[in-house]
Design a protein around this motif. Structure first.
Motif, PDB file in Angstrom:
ATOM      1  N   GLY A 155       8.667  -6.126   1.682  1.00  0.00           N
ATOM      2  CA  GLY A 155       7.641  -5.562   0.799  1.00  0.00           C
ATOM      3  C   GLY A 155       7.462  -4.057   0.932  1.00  0.00           C
ATOM      4  N   TRP A 156       8.233  -3.399   1.824  1.00  0.00           N
ATOM      5  CA  TRP A 156       8.055  -1.955   2.029  1.00  0.00           C
ATOM      6  C   TRP A 156       8.968  -1.160   1.105  1.00  0.00           C
ATOM      7  CZ3 TRP A 156       6.583   0.516   7.229  1.00  0.00           C
ATOM      8  CH2 TRP A 156       5.580  -0.250   7.869  1.00  0.00           C
ATOM      9  N   PRO A 157       8.540   0.077   0.747  1.00  0.00           N
ATOM     10  CA  PRO A 157       9.447   0.954  -0.002  1.00  0.00           C
ATOM     11  C   PRO A 157      10.528   1.503   0.934  1.00  0.00           C
ATOM     12  CG  PRO A 157       7.401   2.102   0.486  1.00  0.00           C
ATOM     13  CD  PRO A 157       7.226   0.698   0.980  1.00  0.00           C
ATOM     14  N   LYS A 158      11.551   2.122   0.375  1.00  0.00           N
ATOM     15  CA  LYS A 158      12.599   2.717   1.219  1.00  0.00           C
ATOM     16  C   LYS A 158      12.031   3.988   1.842  1.00  0.00           C
ATOM     17  CE  LYS A 158      17.594   3.255   1.238  1.00  0.00           C
ATOM     18  NZ  LYS A 158      17.583   2.797   2.627  1.00  0.00           N
ATOM     19  N   LEU A 159      12.113   4.099   3.171  1.00  0.00           N
ATOM     20  CA  LEU A 159      11.480   5.226   3.866  1.00  0.00           C
ATOM     21  C   LEU A 159      12.510   6.063   4.616  1.00  0.00           C
ATOM     22  CD1 LEU A 159       8.353   3.536   5.505  1.00  0.00           C
ATOM     23  CD2 LEU A 159       8.420   4.893   3.440  1.00  0.00           C
ATOM     24  N   LEU A 160      12.219   7.365   4.690  1.00  0.00           N
ATOM     25  CA  LEU A 160      12.977   8.223   5.595  1.00  0.00           C
ATOM     26  C   LEU A 160      12.141   8.354   6.868  1.00  0.00           C
ATOM     27  CD1 LEU A 160      15.251  10.382   6.116  1.00  0.00           C
ATOM     28  CD2 LEU A 160      13.563  12.060   5.377  1.00  0.00           C
TER      29      LEU A 160
ATOM     30  N   LEU B 161       0.849  -1.201   0.000  1.00  0.00           N
ATOM     31  CA  LEU B 161       0.000   0.000   0.000  1.00  0.00           C
ATOM     32  C   LEU B 161       0.890   1.258   0.000  1.00  0.00           C
ATOM     33  CD1 LEU B 161      -2.740   1.517   0.373  1.00  0.00           C
ATOM     34  CD2 LEU B 161      -2.344   1.346   2.816  1.00  0.00           C
ATOM     35  N   LEU B 162       1.899   1.287   0.889  1.00  0.00           N
ATOM     36  CA  LEU B 162       2.786   2.452   0.959  1.00  0.00           C
ATOM     37  C   LEU B 162       3.483   2.666  -0.379  1.00  0.00           C
ATOM     38  CD1 LEU B 162       4.418   1.990   4.495  1.00  0.00           C
ATOM     39  CD2 LEU B 162       2.445   3.369   3.865  1.00  0.00           C
ATOM     40  N   GLY B 163       3.920   1.546  -0.972  1.00  0.00           N
ATOM     41  CA  GLY B 163       4.603   1.654  -2.265  1.00  0.00           C
ATOM     42  C   GLY B 163       3.684   2.231  -3.322  1.00  0.00           C
ATOM     43  N   SER B 164       2.427   1.735  -3.365  1.00  0.00           N
ATOM     44  CA  SER B 164       1.519   2.208  -4.410  1.00  0.00           C
ATOM     45  C   SER B 164       1.094   3.650  -4.160  1.00  0.00           C
ATOM     46  CB  SER B 164       0.293   1.292  -4.510  1.00  0.00           C
ATOM     47  OG  SER B 164      -0.436   1.361  -3.316  1.00  0.00           O
ATOM     48  N   CYS B 165       1.136   4.108  -2.889  1.00  0.00           N
ATOM     49  CA  CYS B 165       0.813   5.505  -2.591  1.00  0.00           C
ATOM     50  C   CYS B 165       2.029   6.406  -2.812  1.00  0.00           C
ATOM     51  CB  CYS B 165       0.359   5.662  -1.135  1.00  0.00           C
ATOM     52  SG  CYS B 165      -1.245   4.960  -0.812  1.00  0.00           S
ATOM     53  N   GLY B 166       3.173   5.802  -3.125  1.00  0.00           N
ATOM     54  CA  GLY B 166       4.371   6.604  -3.344  1.00  0.00           C
ATOM     55  C   GLY B 166       4.903   7.247  -2.076  1.00  0.00           C
TER      56      GLY B 166
ATOM     57  N   TYR C 285      -7.169   4.077  -3.451  1.00  0.00           N
ATOM     58  CA  TYR C 285      -6.073   4.831  -4.054  1.00  0.00           C
ATOM     59  C   TYR C 285      -5.374   4.015  -5.149  1.00  0.00           C
ATOM     60  CZ  TYR C 285      -2.123   7.888  -4.706  1.00  0.00           C
ATOM     61  OH  TYR C 285      -1.211   8.733  -5.280  1.00  0.00           O
ATOM     62  N   GLY C 286      -5.362   4.578  -6.351  1.00  0.00           N
ATOM     63  CA  GLY C 286      -4.602   3.971  -7.451  1.00  0.00           C
ATOM     64  C   GLY C 286      -5.246   2.751  -8.079  1.00  0.00           C
ATOM     65  N   LEU C 287      -6.486   2.407  -7.677  1.00  0.00           N
ATOM     66  CA  LEU C 287      -7.118   1.206  -8.252  1.00  0.00           C
ATOM     67  C   LEU C 287      -8.448   1.608  -8.890  1.00  0.00           C
ATOM     68  CD1 LEU C 287      -6.458  -1.118  -5.204  1.00  0.00           C
ATOM     69  CD2 LEU C 287      -5.263  -1.208  -7.372  1.00  0.00           C
ATOM     70  N   SER C 288      -8.388   2.022 -10.147  1.00  0.00           N
ATOM     71  CA  SER C 288      -9.601   2.596 -10.749  1.00  0.00           C
ATOM     72  C   SER C 288     -10.685   1.528 -10.978  1.00  0.00           C
ATOM     73  CB  SER C 288      -9.260   3.293 -12.059  1.00  0.00           C
ATOM     74  OG  SER C 288      -8.479   2.421 -12.855  1.00  0.00           O
TER      75      SER C 288
ATOM     76  N   GLY D 189      -6.108   1.318   0.160  1.00  0.00           N
ATOM     77  CA  GLY D 189      -6.180   2.631   0.807  1.00  0.00           C
ATOM     78  C   GLY D 189      -7.435   3.357   0.356  1.00  0.00           C
ATOM     79  N   VAL D 190      -8.308   3.729   1.311  1.00  0.00           N
ATOM     80  CA  VAL D 190      -9.534   4.468   0.967  1.00  0.00           C
ATOM     81  C   VAL D 190      -9.223   5.959   1.092  1.00  0.00           C
ATOM     82  CG1 VAL D 190     -11.925   4.918   1.610  1.00  0.00           C
ATOM     83  CG2 VAL D 190     -10.983   2.603   1.831  1.00  0.00           C
ATOM     84  N   THR D 191      -9.415   6.707   0.005  1.00  0.00           N
ATOM     85  CA  THR D 191      -9.121   8.152   0.064  1.00  0.00           C
ATOM     86  C   THR D 191     -10.348   8.909   0.547  1.00  0.00           C
ATOM     87  OG1 THR D 191      -9.781   8.437  -2.220  1.00  0.00           O
ATOM     88  CG2 THR D 191      -7.463   8.041  -1.822  1.00  0.00           C
ATOM     89  N   VAL D 192     -10.128   9.854   1.456  1.00  0.00           N
ATOM     90  CA  VAL D 192     -11.214  10.700   1.968  1.00  0.00           C
ATOM     91  C   VAL D 192     -10.843  12.143   1.646  1.00  0.00           C
ATOM     92  CG1 VAL D 192     -12.486  11.396   4.032  1.00  0.00           C
ATOM     93  CG2 VAL D 192     -11.659   9.044   3.812  1.00  0.00           C
TER      94      VAL D 192
END
Length: 1551
Positions: free
Chosen positions: A468-473, A436-441, A737-740, A515-518
């Motif tokens: 499975g996580w993206p690289k994070l600061l 999810l974090l990766g797909s949300c950038g 998020y990101g899944l049309s 991820g549900v966008t509000v």
């Protein structure tokens, strides 16, 4: 168990309250079972009525049962209300009413009692937690539980009834007598509370583990099953005889004596119960096995109401001073009233830890916003820009830091994505969060100081990248770490718009995270709607127990509270665990107006709320229950406000707080049966299977709601139909998020009327909740789409099934709240699986009992079968961050076989009702009609032959001799020094020669042996001689010595010195059955046969004369014996078949010579050739190649004993390479040894110069279907060493003809075809493409030998069959054996094996029946003589084929599927017993994995073969017996299993 109903006793309230608290402690695992028992009996001991009896202890015991009976008639108290409004997983409070309904359902089961066999477990698998878990209760002790075993008895039964021993019990169970319960105990007390104790025969039996001797091998099923002896019975118990001496008839009428069979018989009896969906009585004889399609039940309820209308919520009245956005509200309160408290956090002692004021929230949020935008990255390249997404990682006990970070993000216009704190690198489900974090950038994660310190670190101190996580600061948001914003910097606060405000994560049924966008406008509108619905006012105090990062906790405790300047008291989950009353105490302490809880918190508080006299909840005007409603005694009914919510639609409905106490909440008692069809039917409360639901209030202000059919197009439901609730409002999520695509299906739904017109131009959102809108606009929720399981067309809710399972007195056996229910798809339908954590102190029997009762309860109340019920050790199920069970992860573990349960109960027999119909044998069509039918349809009759021996002209000198002994004498004269045999062994470097024989050496040696036989043995011609030699030269010399002396040799495998006990009896048996007058062997074996170890295994005094050929006489015989007639006996060939039968066949001199000639022609063998042989020389083609062919054809045989390969696996291939051999023969076991042993050594062998490029034929000698996987892997593996892939082939022989096919040097390569396995079960052959479903590859078994004719015949009618049919292979050839050799005179029975005639067509030819099923197929290839080539495909032995459901199955097919099911299964064997399929698997892994295999084996056999496995037996490696040819001895295994000699790790009896 017996103490559920203390209703009859007059217990003071404080005692009851203390009891409830004890129950809670036990259910949470804070107290052991023993401690609970002790404290409990102490508490109620004083209130137990003491009847005046002389014998005090026994008196208490006899009085107890009467006292404890609760009537099972459904009284007003015993109604099955399961009050809840939304089917959330956390609804874990105990409903006593539901428990009573379940108990009543179980009581009904008493009438049809059935003995359910308990699985057997090896002792090492039974974890002994305490000794008293295994000692039987002393019947005279006064503890409650033990009383309940005899709780059914009134008075004392007579002694004759009391001491009924195991034999009696088993025979009762076997003959299925319904009286077994009444005869083995006193009369049942009708309808008493004790009548719902145990649900089968086990109620009366007490299984004692302690009766087993400490010998592990006999432990498994050694329980003596005895009836608990009541008081007053003085007879001593009969000691159980070993192995249940009473004989039983098995299905085949064979008496067996064993305990395993008793269990299987119990199972058979259990399965005789009629299944609920009866099979309709018609049968299709098409080989398309059609799976049953669930026919709709004609009586099923159908919705009859009118089409529903969409329901509108009240108008959302905007108040003039409402802020234009949430940030504006924060700015207002932060500047107007900075001292106002916003949030109070608690430590684990319940003391206030920190108070966050609105002023601090405002300044700190600004600081965070400034730092996010300006201090990450560089000025030119900031890391985070407005609109970017950042992760919020905060622990559950730090809401203040979370709140500051959340509002900081809103002020900076970046999008917060709140997630859980990752505790380890492999948390359950954390990988999906990473996706999810990766797909949300997301590139930045905000966190608190304490949390940052607690994250797992690498040795260098860096936070590792989670799976499975993206690289994070990682960015710490504590004020002290942040720079102060400049004086002139202010966040840009605008009115709420359509930009994304935040993203809430949601875990789906399959474990994926979305991820549900509000949007900002939805966020604000939602806060306004909640403010209006809950009548929030400024500065109210609210207590929040819920997770503040998402869902109701976030909406009320973080967002709406700030809009209204409310004060939130946040109570962490860790404090609730320590003190369940903490939220109530805070409500009192802070005089809170509102509290947000889950029903679980209410239940805990209810149980713990005993001496809290001073609790005053009058300040509470609204108790928001996030997941259900439970009438809480300390509160007014109208205060409780359940709400329904979903991540997509936010708050769906909420009950408004009313001042009118006369207006009761809506409540419906619905028929559970109706609900499974999605229909609302109001039922009476007296019924067992009803669901009581309460409303969750009205639709939200400003929203429109309707319900649509859960699947297919979104059509409006009728008024009496359950559907998925859909909402149209501003205050909802807007997308995933990101899944049309998924967004379209969920957030853009246009409900239709029955005419197909949309009801609105605005899109609706699917809430994921199942329910209906009742009268007065009240919303009712009955479940979630995620918890829905559709079994045979009926819908069941996971939560309902959990509730039923928990009502079966779980406190003692499993942890409440640690139960997972999900469905798996097996055979095109969903199957229900229940997984629970077992308490460490519950015994095997208790757990098994509990499991069988859960099955019955679910069966009664939900009318659905449970496919699998598994118990795992405590604390082993994957958890969600708040301590619940991670469902999808649990399901994943179950499916991949890594759940490691400690108890499993599978019930495929009751659940799987869509199997294909059993095939009924059609009245046999006569053989003549079959033949005519084949001719008419253009199919040829299946027959084929090798080259005709008479027409082959070759310069075969040996042909002029009738006898092999003459050929040897001729060779010794003409080519005396020609080398015939070379024997290799592993001790020599590079396999140097251990021994060799020329023609003359063999001849001279044979002469000396003949002299020995005549002089020392005093044998006459025709006497039988057993040759007990290791593979080698001595054996060959002894064989020809016998021919020279006129004796009949029998080759016998010598006993194994390390394993005399099992191998010597076979030697003895062959010597006796073959009527050997003498036994020849080496000096070493001679000593072994007379040794002390041998004497322990057999009677050594009855050996015939033993001659030791190491010491031979020096003289020659006067003359060499010449047989009078070629049809006299040359030798006997004894072999154990795969079915475990020892069969000796007679080989005449004529047949022996014809055999050698046939092989010589097929393989083009001449004196100049060399052949390498790595086979056992004791029977079949192996013996012929080892001993006979070289003498006949004159080629050199390089002999490699297979046993030598155990020390040097490369010996055979090195010899082949070194001698530049072109033809070599081996067995499957040799091939397997090379594949496994040399797999990793091909490079080093290549370096040693191993070269297989000269090999043109490598033939596997076998009596079975070619093992295509093994030959292919062998070819692939040694391809690099020059082995031509087409060189590897197989041969086929059997008892009646030792070699029918053998791949020769000329002729086409062996072909492979793919046949439909389902057609094969109906004895049809249908060719399909490679890779098509149910396809089975079959390889041709080599070329038919010269002089051999084959026909395929129907084994029953003996008529010839066409090409497309599977039938028995019949063979006619000069080298057929001439008959069986047996002592017992039953040649008449077997005579048709050797001289059968077809019942139609060519009725003159005499054929031998091979006992193997196969088919012929004419190929496009041409033979050496230019004719079309006929290929023979062997499918399997008739004896081994299993007739199940009217179809023919071959064990190897099922075994192949099972071996593929799990990596730990190394070998498998299957057999049937009384129509049950028994699967034995060898486990290569820890014993903890044993139970993982049970569901996997059951699944794969169902999916691929449409069969239900009856018994799964898990054993150690090497238990499945394998003969020298590498064939499984399934019948030996079966006998060992029934005699209970396998020492299995686990035996599961599938119900």
């Amino acid at each position: 168990m017996a103490d559920r109903s203390l209703e009859g006793m007059a217990l003071p309230l404080e005692v009851r309250a203390r009891l409830a608290e004890l129950e809670l402690e036990l259910s949470e695992g804070d107290i052991t079972q023993k401690g609970y028992e002790k404290k409990r009996s102490k508490l109620i001991g004083a209130y137990l009525p003491q009847p005046p009896t002389a014998n005090g202890a026994a008196g208490v015991d006899q009085a107890l049962p009467q006292e404890r009976r609760a009537p099972v008639t459904p009284s007003s108290a015993s109604r099955y209300h399961r009050r809840r409004s939304s089917g959330s997983r956390d609804e874990r409070y105990r409903s006593d009413v539901h428990t009573e309904a379940v108990q009543a359902a179980l009581a009904k089961h008493k009438e049809r009692k059935m003995a359910v066999p308990m699985p057997s477990k090896r002792r090492s698998l039974v974890v002994q937690t305490s000794m008293d878990a295994y000692t039987p209760p002393d019947t005279s002790s006064g503890s409650e539980d033990e009383g309940s075993v005899q709780g059914d008895s009134q008075g004392t039964p007579t002694s004759s009834q009391g001491s009924i021993n195991m034999e009696h019990w088993i025979s009762q169970a076997i003959h299925g007598s319904t009286t077994s319960t009444t005869s083995s105990s006193s009369t049942q007390s009708g309808g008493s509370g004790a009548a719902h104790r145990l649900a089968d025969v086990m109620a009366q039996t007490h299984i004692e583990n302690h009766s087993a001797p400490p010998d592990v091998t006999t432990y498994t099923s050694e329980h003596s099953i005895q009836v608990e002896r009541p008081q007053g019975s003085t007879t001593s118990r009969t000691a159980p005889k070993y192995g249940n001496a009473e004989l039983m008839e098995t299905g085949d009428g064979v008496p067996v004596s064993s305990r395993v069979s008793a269990k299987i018989q119990q199972l058979v009896n259990t399965l005789k119960r009629p299944k609920r969906p009866p099979l309709r009585e018609f049968f299709v004889d098409d080989f398309e096995e059609l799976l049953e399609v669930q026919q709709p039940d004609p009586n099923q309820p159908k919705p009859e109401g009118a089409q529903m209308l969409a329901t509108r919520g009240e108008q959302l009245g905007v108040v003039t001073n409402w802020p234009p956005s949430l940030e504006a509200a924060l700015q207002r309160w932060g500047t107007i009233s900075p001292k106002a408290p916003c949030l109070t956090t608690m430590d684990t002692n319940g003391k206030p830890l920190y108070i966050l004021t609105y002023g601090k929230l405002w300044t700190r949020s600004m600081k965070v916003a400034y730092n996010i935008l300006h201090k990450l990255g560089t000025k030119q390249e900031p890391m985070v820009r407005p609109g970017d997404r950042v992760a919020l990682v905060f622990p559950n006990n730090d809401p203040a830091a979370f709140m500051v970070a959340f509002y900081g993000c809103l002020l900076a216009e970046v999008v917060p994505v709140p997630i859980e704190v990752p505790l380890t690198r492999k948390d359950a489900g954390s990988q999906q969060i990473g996706f999810l974090l990766g797909s949300c950038g997301v590139t930045v994660a905000l966190t608190s100081d304490a949390c940052h310190k607690g994250l797992p670190k690498s040795p260098t101190g860096e936070i590792p990248q989670f799976k499975g996580w993206p690289k994070l600061l990682w960015f710490v948001t504590e004020s002290k770490h942040l720079s102060k914003p400049p004086r002139d910097w202010f966040p840009h606060i605008k009115d709420a718009n359509n930009d994304t405000a935040y993203i809430e994560y949601k875990t789906c049924k399959d474990g994926s995270v979305l991820g549900v966008t509000v949007t900002r406008i939805a966020l604000l509108t939602h806060c306004q709607a909640l403010t209006q619905a809950c009548s929030y006012t400024e500065a109210e105090t609210i207590v929040n127990v819920l997770d503040f990062k998402k869902d109701v906790g976030l909406w009320h405790g973080i967002l709406t509270s700030v809009m209204n300047m409310m004060h939130v008291i946040s109570i962490p989950y860790s404090l609730m665990k320590v003190n369940p009353l903490s939220w109530i105490q805070k409500v009192c302490q802070y005089k809170a107006k509102v509290a947000c809880v889950k029903s679980r918190d209410m239940h805990w508080a209810l149980v713990a709320h005993r001496d809290q006299r001073d609790v005053n909840l009058s300040s509470l005007r609204m108790l928001i229950v996030a997941d259900g409603a439970n009438p809480y005694k300390g509160l007014r009914q109208e205060v409780i406000c359940p709400c329904a919510s979903s991540p997509e639609a936010l708050t769906v409905a909420i009950r408004r707080p009313t001042d009118d106490s006369n207006q009761p909440p809506g409540r419906g008692v619905l028929s559970m049966h109706g609900l499974t069809y999605g229909v609302i039917r109001v039922d009476s409360e007296e019924k067992l299977s009803v669901l009581t639901v309460q409303d969750v209030g009205l639709v939200m202000p400003g929203a429109i709601m309707c319900s649509v059919k859960p699947d297919g197009i979104p059509q409006l439901c009728r008024t009496d139909e359950i559907g998925e609730l859909c909402v149209c409002a501003v205050a909802t999520g807007t997308s995933y998020y990101g899944l049309s695509g998924m967004t379209k299906n969920t957030f853009e739904v246009f409900p239709m009327t029955s005419s197909g017109a949309p009801i609105s131009e605005y899109p609706f959102i699917r809430t994921g909740l199942l329910g209906f809108v009742g009268p007065g606009g009240l919303v009712f929720v009955v479940g979630k789409m995620d918890g829905l399981m559709v079994v045979s067309g009926r819908r069941h809710n996971a939560d309902d099934i959990v509730a039923t399972a928990l009502a079966v007195e779980p406190m003692k056996f499993v942890y409440r709240g640690r139960i997972a229910v999900f469905s798996v798809t097996v055979l095109h339908d969903e199957r229900i699986v229940i997984v629970a954590e077992q308490r460490p102190d519950s015994t095997e029997e208790d757990s098994f009992q509990w499991m069988s009762r859960v099955l019955q309860a679910i069966d009664s109340i939900h009318q659905v079968g449970v496919y699998c019920l598994a118990l795992v050790p405590a604390n082993t199920l994957p958890k969600t961050p708040l301590g619940g069970i991670h469902l999808s992860e649990t399901k994943q573990l179950f499916l991949e076989g890594s759940l490691h349960p400690c108890n499993v109960l599978m019930c495929p027999h009751t659940c799987v009702t869509n199997l294909p119909k059993p095939r009924q044998k059609q009245p046999e069509i006569g053989p003549a009609s079959v033949m005519v039918g084949n001719l008419v349809s253009g199919k040829r009759i299946a027959q084929a032959s090798g080259r005709d021996l008479g027409q082959i002209e070759d310069n075969d000198q040996a042909r002029k001799f009738l006898f092999l002994s003459e050929v040897l004498q001729w060779r010794a004269q003409t080519t005396p020094d020609h080398l015939l045999y070379t024997l290799l062994n592993c001790r020599m470097v590079r396999g140097t020669i251990a021994n060799s024989l020329t023609c003359v050496q063999l001849h001279k040696r044979a002469e000396k042996i003949a002299v020995m036989l005549m002089e020392r043995g005093h044998l006459q011609d025709g006497d039988h001689v057993a040759l007990v030699y290791p593979p080698g030269i001595d054996l060959i010399a002894a064989f020809y010595g016998c021919l020279y002396a006129g004796c009949v040799p029998i080759t016998v495998r010598p006993p194994h010195p390390q394993n005399i006990a099992t191998t010597l009896p076979t030697v003895k048996m062959i010597v006796e059955v073959s009527r050997s007058a003498c036994l020849m062997t080496t000096q070493l074996i001679c000593k072994l046969l007379r040794s002390r170890e041998a004497a322990a295994a057999v009677d050594v005094r009855t050996w015939p004369l033993i001659l030791d050929t190491d010491d031979l006489p020096k003289k020659r015989p006067a003359q060499i014996y010449k047989p009078s007639n070629p049809d006299t006996l040359a030798y006997l060939d004894f072999s154990v078949s795969t079915t475990g039968m020892l069969a000796g066949v007679k080989m005449s001199h004529a047949a022996t010579s014809a055999f050698c000639r046939s092989i010589k022609l097929q393989c083009e063998l001449y004196p100049s050739r060399e052949v390498a042989i790595c086979l056992d020389p004791y029977c079949g083609l192996g013996f012929v190649l080892w001993c006979l062919c070289s003498v006949y054809s004159g080629h050199q045989s390089i002999l490699i004993p297979p046993s030598e390969l155990e020390t040097n696996p490369a010996l055979w291939l090195l010899a082949v390479s070194q001698y530049k051999v072109r033809d070599t023969f081996c067995s499957y076991s040799v091939m397997e040894l090379c594949t496994k042993g040399l797999g990793s050594q091909t490079e080093s062998l290549k370096a040693r110069g191993l070269d297989l490029s000269r090999v043109r034929t490598c033939v596997v000698v076998a009596e079975e279907r070619p093992r295509i996987a093994l030959t292919q892997s062998f070819s692939k593996l040694f391809k690099d060493l020059g082995l031509h892939p087409r060189a590897v082939s197989t041969s086929f022989g059997c008892r009646v003809n030792l070699a029918i096919c053998l791949q020769g040097t000329s002729g086409p390569d062996p072909t492979t075809v793919y046949v439909d396995m389902r057609a094969l079960r109906h004895d049809r052959v249908r060719l399909v493409e490679r890779g098509s479903p149910h396809s089975l590859p079959l390889m041709e078994s080599g070329k038919i030998l010269p002089g051999v004719r084959i026909i395929i015949a129907n084994p029953e009618t003996k008529g010839p069959l066409g090409d497309s049919h599977l039938g028995e292979i019949w063979v006619h050839s000069a080298h057929n054996a001439s008959g069986y050799f047996t002592i017992y005179g039953d040649e008449s029975l077997q005579s048709d094996h050797f001289n059968s005639r077809l019942s139609f067509g060519d009725t003159q030819t005499i054929w031998a029946r091979t006992g193997y099923l196969g088919f012929l197929r004419r190929t496009e290839l041409t033979d050496a003589n230019g004719e079309r080539h006929d290929a023979l495909y062997v499918v399997g032995a008739l004896d081994e084929a299993m007739e199940l459901r009217g179809m023919r199955y071959h064990p190897i097919d099922i075994e192949t599927s099972v071996i593929r099911a799990h990596k730990s299964v190394t070998e498998c064997a299957v057999f049937t017993w009384t129509n049950l399929l028994v699967v034995v698997v060898e486990l290569d892994g820890s014993e903890q994995e044993a139970l993982d295999l049970v569901p996997l084996v059951t699944n794969v056999v169902l999916e691929e073969h449409y069969l239900i496995v009856g018994v799964v037996v898990v054993v150690d490696i090497g238990v499945i017996p394998i003969n020298s040819r590498g064939e499984k001895q399934r019948m030996h295994l079966r006998d060992g299993f029934l005699a209970d000699q396998l020492d299995p790790i686990y035996v599961a009896y599938n119900m």
